[in-house]
Design a protein around this motif. Structure first.
Motif, PDB file in Angstrom:
ATOM      1  N   LEU A   5       0.829  -1.212   0.000  1.00 40.05           N
ATOM      2  CA  LEU A   5       0.000   0.000   0.000  1.00 40.05           C
ATOM      3  C   LEU A   5       0.857   1.253   0.000  1.00 40.05           C
ATOM      4  N   VAL A   6       1.834   1.288   0.900  1.00 41.20           N
ATOM      5  CA  VAL A   6       2.691   2.469   1.024  1.00 41.20           C
ATOM      6  C   VAL A   6       3.455   2.715  -0.273  1.00 41.20           C
ATOM      7  N   GLU A   7       3.950   1.641  -0.892  1.00 40.57           N
ATOM      8  CA  GLU A   7       4.700   1.800  -2.146  1.00 40.57           C
ATOM      9  C   GLU A   7       3.826   2.242  -3.303  1.00 40.57           C
ATOM     10  N   HIS A   8       2.504   2.111  -3.146  1.00 40.56           N
ATOM     11  CA  HIS A   8       1.571   2.582  -4.174  1.00 40.56           C
ATOM     12  C   HIS A   8       0.819   3.835  -3.716  1.00 40.56           C
ATOM     13  N   ASN A   9       1.457   4.548  -2.789  1.00 39.02           N
ATOM     14  CA  ASN A   9       0.961   5.838  -2.315  1.00 39.02           C
ATOM     15  C   ASN A   9      -0.430   5.774  -1.690  1.00 39.02           C
ATOM     16  N   ILE A  10      -0.717   4.650  -1.037  1.00 39.91           N
ATOM     17  CA  ILE A  10      -1.953   4.497  -0.272  1.00 39.91           C
ATOM     18  C   ILE A  10      -1.570   4.462   1.208  1.00 39.91           C
ATOM     19  N   GLU A  11      -2.128   5.365   1.987  1.00 38.69           N
ATOM     20  CA  GLU A  11      -1.829   5.425   3.413  1.00 38.69           C
ATOM     21  C   GLU A  11      -2.824   4.556   4.179  1.00 38.69           C
ATOM     22  N   PRO A  12      -2.392   3.406   4.700  1.00 40.06           N
ATOM     23  CA  PRO A  12      -3.330   2.558   5.430  1.00 40.06           C
ATOM     24  C   PRO A  12      -3.768   3.195   6.741  1.00 40.06           C
ATOM     25  N   ASN A  13      -5.041   2.986   7.092  1.00 39.74           N
ATOM     26  CA  ASN A  13      -5.512   3.445   8.397  1.00 39.74           C
ATOM     27  C   ASN A  13      -4.815   2.689   9.513  1.00 39.74           C
ATOM     28  N   LEU A  14      -4.459   1.423   9.213  1.00 40.59           N
ATOM     29  CA  LEU A  14      -3.774   0.592  10.202  1.00 40.59           C
ATOM     30  C   LEU A  14      -2.824  -0.362   9.497  1.00 40.59           C
ATOM     31  N   ALA A  15      -1.595  -0.426   9.984  1.00 40.12           N
ATOM     32  CA  ALA A  15      -0.627  -1.440   9.547  1.00 40.12           C
ATOM     33  C   ALA A  15      -0.424  -2.380  10.732  1.00 40.12           C
ATOM     34  N   ILE A  16      -0.564  -3.692  10.496  1.00 38.36           N
ATOM     35  CA  ILE A  16      -0.503  -4.649  11.594  1.00 38.36           C
ATOM     36  C   ILE A  16       0.296  -5.883  11.185  1.00 38.36           C
ATOM     37  N   GLY A  17       0.979  -6.509  12.166  1.00 43.13           N
ATOM     38  CA  GLY A  17       1.696  -7.742  11.894  1.00 43.13           C
ATOM     39  C   GLY A  17       3.000  -7.823  12.662  1.00 43.13           C
ATOM     40  N   ASP A  18       3.710  -8.918  12.435  1.00 41.25           N
ATOM     41  CA  ASP A  18       5.034  -9.048  13.041  1.00 41.25           C
ATOM     42  C   ASP A  18       6.118  -8.464  12.129  1.00 41.25           C
ATOM     43  N   PHE A  19       5.748  -8.196  10.881  1.00 44.35           N
ATOM     44  CA  PHE A  19       6.631  -7.551   9.900  1.00 44.35           C
ATOM     45  C   PHE A  19       7.963  -8.288   9.732  1.00 44.35           C
ATOM     46  N   VAL A  55       9.593  -8.014   5.984  1.00 42.88           N
ATOM     47  CA  VAL A  55      10.111  -6.754   5.433  1.00 42.88           C
ATOM     48  C   VAL A  55      11.447  -6.424   6.090  1.00 42.88           C
ATOM     49  N   THR A  56      12.224  -5.608   5.432  1.00 47.18           N
ATOM     50  CA  THR A  56      13.508  -5.172   5.993  1.00 47.18           C
ATOM     51  C   THR A  56      13.263  -4.052   7.013  1.00 47.18           C
ATOM     52  N   GLU A  57      14.274  -3.724   7.769  1.00 47.86           N
ATOM     53  CA  GLU A  57      14.153  -2.634   8.741  1.00 47.86           C
ATOM     54  C   GLU A  57      13.849  -1.314   8.040  1.00 47.86           C
ATOM     55  N   GLN A  58      14.468  -1.104   6.890  1.00 47.16           N
ATOM     56  CA  GLN A  58      14.221   0.122   6.127  1.00 47.16           C
ATOM     57  C   GLN A  58      12.763   0.161   5.654  1.00 47.16           C
ATOM     58  N   GLU A  59      12.251  -0.963   5.173  1.00 50.76           N
ATOM     59  CA  GLU A  59      10.867  -1.027   4.724  1.00 50.76           C
ATOM     60  C   GLU A  59       9.905  -0.837   5.891  1.00 50.76           C
ATOM     61  N   LEU A  60      10.273  -1.384   7.052  1.00 52.30           N
ATOM     62  CA  LEU A  60       9.439  -1.233   8.240  1.00 52.30           C
ATOM     63  C   LEU A  60       9.308   0.241   8.626  1.00 52.30           C
ATOM     64  N   GLN A  61      10.409   0.961   8.572  1.00 46.62           N
ATOM     65  CA  GLN A  61      10.367   2.390   8.899  1.00 46.62           C
ATOM     66  C   GLN A  61       9.526   3.160   7.883  1.00 46.62           C
ATOM     67  N   LYS A  62       9.563   2.714   6.651  1.00 47.10           N
ATOM     68  CA  LYS A  62       8.745   3.345   5.608  1.00 47.10           C
ATOM     69  C   LYS A  62       7.257   3.128   5.889  1.00 47.10           C
ATOM     70  N   ILE A  63       6.910   1.895   6.303  1.00 41.42           N
ATOM     71  CA  ILE A  63       5.524   1.591   6.655  1.00 41.42           C
ATOM     72  C   ILE A  63       5.080   2.458   7.832  1.00 41.42           C
ATOM     73  N   LYS A  64       5.930   2.543   8.850  1.00 42.19           N
ATOM     74  CA  LYS A  64       5.604   3.314  10.048  1.00 42.19           C
ATOM     75  C   LYS A  64       5.388   4.784   9.721  1.00 42.19           C
ATOM     76  N   ALA A  65       6.205   5.312   8.831  1.00 45.09           N
ATOM     77  CA  ALA A  65       6.127   6.738   8.491  1.00 45.09           C
ATOM     78  C   ALA A  65       4.890   7.087   7.680  1.00 45.09           C
ATOM     79  N   HIS A  66       4.338   6.106   6.973  1.00 42.11           N
ATOM     80  CA  HIS A  66       3.245   6.402   6.052  1.00 42.11           C
ATOM     81  C   HIS A  66       1.941   5.689   6.404  1.00 42.11           C
ATOM     82  N   SER A  67       1.808   5.237   7.645  1.00 45.11           N
ATOM     83  CA  SER A  67       0.570   4.626   8.119  1.00 45.11           C
ATOM     84  C   SER A  67      -0.032   5.505   9.211  1.00 45.11           C
ATOM     85  N   ILE A  68      -1.353   5.594   9.240  1.00 45.00           N
ATOM     86  CA  ILE A  68      -2.011   6.404  10.263  1.00 45.00           C
ATOM     87  C   ILE A  68      -1.794   5.795  11.643  1.00 45.00           C
ATOM     88  N   GLU A  69      -1.863   4.471  11.719  1.00 46.10           N
ATOM     89  CA  GLU A  69      -1.630   3.758  12.970  1.00 46.10           C
ATOM     90  C   GLU A  69      -0.875   2.480  12.667  1.00 46.10           C
TER      91      GLU A  69
END
Length: 213
Positions: A38-52, A55-69
């Motif tokens: 979602l984040v890579e397609h410029n969609i901001e999720p209302n919630l990102a959930i999981g053990d992640f 994904v890499t640490e860099q990708e995880l930070q990207k998810i965190k930065a572009h998710s509402i929660e």
């Protein structure tokens, strides 16, 4: 007031054209790698959930930065898959529909677990759909209307030992008060005559799988 629809993007195969199905008022959940999609397609999720853990640490930070929660959980000390965690949160919102994208893929165990999971929605009178490029899947315990949606085939498969009282209208091969049992292929590869048809059952749980090659 309940949410009308919840979209869950999981970590399986995702056709990016399915992003066009999202409406502004939809609540969007990204489960693990589905959140990255979602984040890579410029969609901001209302919630990102999981053990992640996928994904890499860099990708995880990207998810965190572009998710509402964001809700991160331990990869080892958890009993549910990331998709089921997302699904249970979706059910709590009491939407009219839950749409699962990325719930199918090369892992048949994960795919089948996600299909079975739809029974939880029925218990709360919530319609659930699993969608990918070639399939549109739902589960019913009573009646429904099946729209063509550009799919070639409609297959009916019991998710309980048997499904009784199956009556089809608007199908090439109609049924009247028929019974389908697990292991029988009678309900495979039916077709709609027009743009829609109806399916009614008396008892059991019935998978409706619309598909195309």
């Amino acid at each position: 007031m309940s949410t009308k629809r919840v979209f869950i993007f999981a970590g399986g195969n995702i056709d990016e054209h399915l992003l066009e199905e999202i409406c502004e008022e939809d609540f969007i959940i990204g489960a693990d790698r589905g959140a990255l999609f979602l984040v890579e397609h410029n969609i901001e999720p209302n919630l990102a959930i999981g053990d992640f853990d996928s994904v890499t640490e860099q990708e995880l930070q990207k998810i965190k930065a572009h998710s509402i929660e964001m809700m991160a959980c331990d990869a080892i000390n958890k009993d549910l898959t990331d998709t089921e965690l997302a699904y249970e949160l979706a059910v709590e919102k009491q939407p009219k529909e839950i749409i699962l994208v990325g719930a199918t893929g090369t892992r048949l165990d994960q795919t089948f677990a996600n299909i079975q999971m739809m029974s939880k929605g029925l218990q709360h009178q919530i319609k659930t759909y699993i969608i990918d490029k070639n399939n549109y899947i739902t589960l019913i315990g009573s009646s429904c209307t099946v729209e063509a949606r550009g799919f070639s085939y409609v297959s009916l498969l019991p998710l309980t030992p048997q499904v009784t009282g199956i009556t089809l209208e608007g199908f090439m091969y109609p049924l009247n008060q028929a019974t389908l049992k697990m292991g029988h292929s009678l309900g495979v590869s039916n077709k709609l005559i027009g743009q829609s048809g109806t399916v009614h059952i008396d008892s059991g749980l019935l998978l409706i799988i619309q598909s195309k090659d």
